[in-house]
Enzyme design. Structure first.
Site, short mmCIF file in Angstrom:
data_model
loop_
_atom_site.label_atom_id
_atom_site.label_comp_id
_atom_site.label_asym_id
_atom_site.label_seq_id
_atom_site.Cartn_x
_atom_site.Cartn_y
_atom_site.Cartn_z
CG HIS A 270 9.76 5.41 -17.24
ND1 HIS A 270 10.23 5.50 -18.08
CD2 HIS A 270 8.37 3.78 -16.63
CE1 HIS A 270 9.17 4.22 -19.40
NE2 HIS A 270 8.77 3.99 -17.87
CG ASP B 5 7.20 1.86 -14.08
OD1 ASP B 5 6.15 1.38 -14.32
OD2 ASP B 5 8.50 1.84 -14.48
CG ASP C 4 4.47 1.86 -19.26
OD1 ASP C 4 6.17 2.54 -19.48
OD2 ASP C 4 4.28 1.45 -18.62
N GLY D 59 11.67 -4.04 -13.67
CA GLY D 59 10.01 -3.72 -12.16
C GLY D 59 9.89 -3.94 -11.32
ZN LIG Z 1 7.80 1.70 -18.93
#
Ligand SMILES: [Zn+2]
Length: 424
Positions: free
Chosen positions: A232, A305, A152, A324
């Site tokens: 996601h 996330d 990830d 993010g």
């Molecule tokens: Zn990711």
């Protein structure tokens, strides 16, 4: 010790198809059989009008430790999880050093045992240093205790390597999770390719860059007859591909994040970097498709996330800011919005936070069956509150939901019979 009497709550336990008003007794950190009478000396919690759920599981968080404890630590990240109602989190391997070796996994597990206030289940890397070049020692990672493998933050571009990863993972009974991003198609995009990226002059990250990898994963899952979990999912076409593959019985699963079903790329118009994530916020059509995927159970799980970043990193030009946002504390309320709007039933939503991630990751969690660990979340689905990011338990402040009026909140989080968070 670690015993409680939770009275009169609406006990929703999707793993056991249960939804009823009853008492729940916890003895020595375990759930007692329904109907067990509580010893008189037990602490009593009045859950009248509240929902008593198996402890929520978030299968996609970044705790940043080791390596970036200026952004988050296992201690602060798990406190944040507890406040959000989560009793278990799966932490991603893009730490420094990466969780591609048994030493890093042992460190994470030890820190979590020392300072973590919720259960921490580490995910291991698919490839060494998440570089996508050489497989990590998947068997050793499994022995060290990882519950899944993923790169990830990165995505294995080499399809042959990914095929072998899935085949190895199958041998070790580990699900593979994937951040679906074709590097060539996504290029150095920072925003969903569409009206707003063009209008705002931001480089586009087209939905097809996700769709291509979702399609690849479906084909490899089918070939290996093994589980690949698409992390996601943000695009309409990805949802469609997964829906169609599931109908054929392919072992493909998916998660969606609250920001992708709550926000669209229109939010980028102020160039606020708290709206910059990977994959990016997409169009209204994509947002609605993700919600439809949740409603018809094409999308199995909801995950935050949770991706903490320091203020100084986010307070730069849009192009330069990291992707993010933090999400553990707002996740439940934003998801409950789908219940308030009658898109999902409450048991259906709770299943996506409990039984579904537990079954995907083979965790003995997400259930209120007699004898199970007493991980419990008590939820007031109607509590109205305002999210103040300055009060967050996270070390970071990068949330686009600061100041939002929210409805629904975890008012108590219990791990192994111990209260680790309660709304005061
Ligand atoms: Zn990711």
């Amino acid at each position: 010790m670690n015993s409680l009497h939770i009275k009169n709550g609406r006990v929703i336990d999707p793993a056991n198809n249960a939804d009823e008003i009853r008492d729940l007794v916890i003895l020595n950190g375990k759930i007692a059989a329904a109907g067990t009478s509580a010893p008189a000396k037990l602490e009593t919690i009045d859950a009248t009008g509240k929902v008593v759920s198996p402890g929520l599981i978030d299968l996609h968080v970044h705790l940043r430790e080791p390596g970036r404890s200026d952004k988050e630590t296992i201690e602060t990240g798990t406190r944040c999880a507890a406040r959000g109602g989560f009793t278990s989190v799966v932490c991603m391997p893009n730490t420094t050093p990466a969780a591609d070796n048994t030493g890093t996994i042992a460190f994470i597990k030890q820190r979590a045992a020392e300072v973590g206030c919720v259960n921490v289940f580490p995910a291991g890397a698919i490839t060494k240093e998440l570089k996508g070049e050489e497989l990590a020692s998947i068997g050793s990672l499994k022995k060290a205790g990882v519950v899944a493998i993923t790169d990830d933050g990165h995505c294995v571009q080499n399809n042959e390597l990914m095929r072998r990863a899935v085949e190895y993972a199958k041998m070790f009974d580990l699900p593979v999770m994937d951040h679906c991003q074709d590097y060539n198609l996504a290029g150095d995009g920072v925003a969903h390719e569409g009206y707003w990226s063009v209008t705002l002059g931001l480089r586009g990250w087209p939905a097809v860059a996700e769709d291509v990898i979702v399609a690849r994963n479906i084909l490899l899952a089918e070939l290996a007859d093994w589980y690949i979990h698409c992390q996601h999912v943000s695009s309409a076409r990805s949802v469609e591909l997964i829906r169609e593959a599931k109908k054929r019985g392919v072992k493909i699963t998916a998660e969606a994040c609250p920001h992708h079903f709550t926000l669209t790329d229109e939010r980028l118009k102020d160039y606020d970097t708290n709206y910059k994530m990977n994959p990016p916020l997409r169009s209204e059509r994509d947002r609605v498709a993700v919600i439809e995927g949740l409603a018809d159970d094409t999308i199995d799980c909801i995950a935050s996330d949770h991706a903490p970043h320091c203020n100084y990193e986010k307070e730069v030009e849009f192009d330069l800011a990291p992707f993010g946002i933090i999400g553990l504390e707002t996740e439940l309320a934003l998801s409950l919005d789908l219940v308030h709007k009658n898109i999902l039933s409450l048991p259906q939503l709770i299943k996506k936070f409990t039984a579904n991630p537990a079954s995907l990751l083979r965790l003995a969690k997400g259930t209120l069956a007699a004898g199970a660990d007493a991980d419990i979340t008590i939820i007031d689905t109607n509590l109205e509150w305002v999210y103040d990011v300055q009060q967050s338990a996270s070390k970071s402040r990068n949330s686009p939901f600061h100041g939002w009026n929210l409805r629904g909140k975890a008012i108590m989080t219990i791990v192994g019979g111990k209260i680790v968070w309660r709304e005061s």
